[in-house]
Design a protein around this motif. Sequence first.
Motif, PDB file in Angstrom:
ATOM      1  N   SER A  80      47.691  52.374  50.679  1.00 14.13           N
ATOM      2  CA  SER A  80      47.407  52.635  49.354  1.00 14.13           C
ATOM      3  C   SER A  80      46.899  53.850  48.902  1.00 14.13           C
ATOM      4  CB  SER A  80      46.517  51.522  48.770  1.00 14.13           C
ATOM      5  OG  SER A  80      46.989  50.126  48.915  1.00 14.13           O
ATOM      6  N   ILE A  97      40.603  57.360  41.392  1.00 14.46           N
ATOM      7  CA  ILE A  97      40.277  56.038  41.373  1.00 14.46           C
ATOM      8  C   ILE A  97      41.646  55.447  40.526  1.00 14.46           C
ATOM      9  CG2 ILE A  97      39.104  54.101  40.444  1.00 14.46           C
ATOM     10  CD1 ILE A  97      36.504  55.809  41.137  1.00 14.46           C
ATOM     11  N   ASP A  98      41.991  56.066  39.495  1.00 13.49           N
ATOM     12  CA  ASP A  98      43.215  55.761  38.756  1.00 13.49           C
ATOM     13  C   ASP A  98      44.624  55.769  39.515  1.00 13.49           C
ATOM     14  OD1 ASP A  98      41.656  55.172  36.368  1.00 13.49           O
ATOM     15  OD2 ASP A  98      42.531  56.805  35.393  1.00 13.49           O
ATOM     16  N   PHE A 101      44.274  52.777  42.199  1.00 18.64           N
ATOM     17  CA  PHE A 101      44.333  51.557  41.323  1.00 18.64           C
ATOM     18  C   PHE A 101      46.118  51.422  41.255  1.00 18.64           C
ATOM     19  CE2 PHE A 101      45.096  49.040  37.626  1.00 18.64           C
ATOM     20  CZ  PHE A 101      44.091  47.953  37.564  1.00 18.64           C
ATOM     21  N   GLU A 102      46.612  52.434  40.585  1.00 14.81           N
ATOM     22  CA  GLU A 102      48.094  52.360  40.329  1.00 14.81           C
ATOM     23  C   GLU A 102      49.014  51.955  41.500  1.00 14.81           C
ATOM     24  OE1 GLU A 102      51.171  52.383  37.005  1.00 14.81           O
ATOM     25  OE2 GLU A 102      48.730  52.450  36.942  1.00 14.81           O
ATOM     26  N   SER A 105      48.123  48.175  43.051  1.00 10.27           N
ATOM     27  CA  SER A 105      48.779  47.489  41.992  1.00 10.27           C
ATOM     28  C   SER A 105      50.321  47.462  42.112  1.00 10.27           C
ATOM     29  CB  SER A 105      48.731  47.887  40.546  1.00 10.27           C
ATOM     30  OG  SER A 105      49.238  46.860  39.735  1.00 10.27           O
ATOM     31  N   ILE A 114      47.386  51.480  34.701  1.00  9.02           N
ATOM     32  CA  ILE A 114      46.496  52.329  33.700  1.00  9.02           C
ATOM     33  C   ILE A 114      47.286  53.340  33.040  1.00  9.02           C
ATOM     34  CG2 ILE A 114      44.287  52.026  35.243  1.00  9.02           C
ATOM     35  CD1 ILE A 114      46.450  55.046  35.412  1.00  9.02           C
ATOM     36  N   THR A 428      44.500  40.465  38.344  1.00  7.68           N
ATOM     37  CA  THR A 428      44.520  41.158  39.410  1.00  7.68           C
ATOM     38  C   THR A 428      44.442  40.326  40.826  1.00  7.68           C
ATOM     39  OG1 THR A 428      42.182  41.602  39.073  1.00  7.68           O
ATOM     40  CG2 THR A 428      43.656  43.309  38.376  1.00  7.68           C
ATOM     41  N   ASN A 450      35.308  53.085  35.891  1.00  8.14           N
ATOM     42  CA  ASN A 450      35.649  53.381  37.484  1.00  8.14           C
ATOM     43  C   ASN A 450      35.097  52.220  38.333  1.00  8.14           C
ATOM     44  OD1 ASN A 450      37.350  55.704  36.930  1.00  8.14           O
ATOM     45  ND2 ASN A 450      35.336  57.112  37.249  1.00  8.14           N
ATOM     46  N   LYS A 453      37.093  49.167  37.996  1.00 13.66           N
ATOM     47  CA  LYS A 453      38.577  49.433  38.389  1.00 13.66           C
ATOM     48  C   LYS A 453      38.283  49.312  40.118  1.00 13.66           C
ATOM     49  CE  LYS A 453      40.226  52.575  34.940  1.00 13.66           C
ATOM     50  NZ  LYS A 453      40.477  53.883  34.384  1.00 13.66           N
ATOM     51  N   LEU A 454      37.303  49.780  40.509  1.00 12.45           N
ATOM     52  CA  LEU A 454      37.085  49.252  41.866  1.00 12.45           C
ATOM     53  C   LEU A 454      36.966  48.020  42.220  1.00 12.45           C
ATOM     54  CD1 LEU A 454      34.765  52.150  42.836  1.00 12.45           C
ATOM     55  CD2 LEU A 454      36.987  52.171  43.632  1.00 12.45           C
ATOM     56  N   ILE A 457      40.326  46.644  42.244  1.00 14.89           N
ATOM     57  CA  ILE A 457      41.170  47.024  43.020  1.00 14.89           C
ATOM     58  C   ILE A 457      41.067  46.027  44.343  1.00 14.89           C
ATOM     59  CG2 ILE A 457      41.379  48.893  45.069  1.00 14.89           C
ATOM     60  CD1 ILE A 457      41.151  50.951  42.793  1.00 14.89           C
TER      61      ILE A 457
END
Length: 482
Positions: A80, A97-98, A101-102, A105, A114, A428, A450, A453-454, A457
Amino acid sequence: MNYSIIAYIIGWILNFEALFMALPCITAIFYHEHSGWAFFLSAMFCLLIGIPLVQKKTKNKIFYTREGCVTVALSWIILSIMGALPFLIGGVISNPIDAVFETVSGFTTTGASILLDVESLPKCMLMWRSFTHWIGGMGVLVFILCLLPLTGGDGGYHVNLMKAESPGPSVSKLVPQVQSTAKILYSIYLTLTVIEFVLLLFGKMSVFDALTTSFGTAGTGGFGIKNDSIAGYSPYIQYVVTIFMILFGINFSAYFLLLSKKLRQAIHMEEVRWYLIIIFASIVFISFNARAMFSTLEETIRHVSFQVASVITTTGFATTDFDLWPEFSRTILVILMFIGACAGSTGGGIKVSRFILLIKTMKKELHTYLHPRSVRKIQLDGKVVEHNVLRSTNVYMIAYILIFVASVLLISLDNFDLTTNFTAVSATLNNIGPGLELVGPTQNFSLFSNGSKLILIFDMLAGRLELFPLLLLFVRDSWRRF
């Protein structure tokens, strides 16, 4: 812990990821996009690390369950992180981080995004997003097992890797050789993908759209290449995607039994039967409850069937904003988020088989209260379920609930409403994608901090890897040398 063999396998993961990036590179060349350089540079970086790791052959061949779990968890994390590099290098996503995340995902086939406007992305980036679904759907290590005798060909090594990566309460070999099992699974996976691709072309879909949609459906991921997901396509396209979402949510063992001409065994698979019953019942109830939202019966059935299939298989595509449906219908969809698809499929969620086992366990305990001296075995598909499978199912549910509650609590620090937080974690941890309210089908996850989001994730990775491989990274004994 056998670190050398873990490094060897991760090296192959990086080499194959570099190979996977060839597809978006070709896409960039075809459409004359400069963003293709981001994939070329990322692939070179993967090879720079991966090639030295596979050059050093390990002498220590010991490879137990803990090595399998740690290898799978680390492989998915590294996969990832490296997969996020093209987004950063290409300037599509500026926040690391974005970008992670993407990518997480994508590989975990969650489909939560995002990005505010996916149609503005270069086609090579859209191809990579969708292709990550297809890679992660069956599992990258399962794919590598098809091609390489990673650790000398001993079936025990392969079983430990496959157990750690494959979804469901237990993993069984379709044939004596695990490597042959992996080849059979990927052959079925590839065949279904190609059939869907051809059918979408018959619906006058462009090659690019048909390929990316097939990748998203096969992996039950749901990254759309349009801002309205699948809503803008024809009813024929929507019906085809609906059918294939359901097909990819079925235990692949059923397809193997059909190919082996064992029709009776395939028909009598309890999990598949209940999976289809749940889908049919949900369509009937929601169609009746949400009928006022649509103008015709055909439109009602089409949209409801699509969303039920999308949610229970944890694909995440959408043809309408189901967040506007009546509360009863939305509640059914939330329940389907947790149930998920069949074990041994590309779908996420808790899995139908686990719910079957939990219900049968409850019935057994009630019977034991009435008849303390009775001995009653739990069976699934006519076979006695081993005690360790029942124990692991119960422990899985405990761990699932704890992670779920902790995640909702932690992301609530962002001060969004409970429905948003609850369904964001549901979406998620169950690898679905869209939730309700601020993370509904017309919204995205960019609003979270952020830190949140972590957390999400972690949930996506935990959900895809069935919790335990990722949790074992935090257990000290996992890292002790022999």
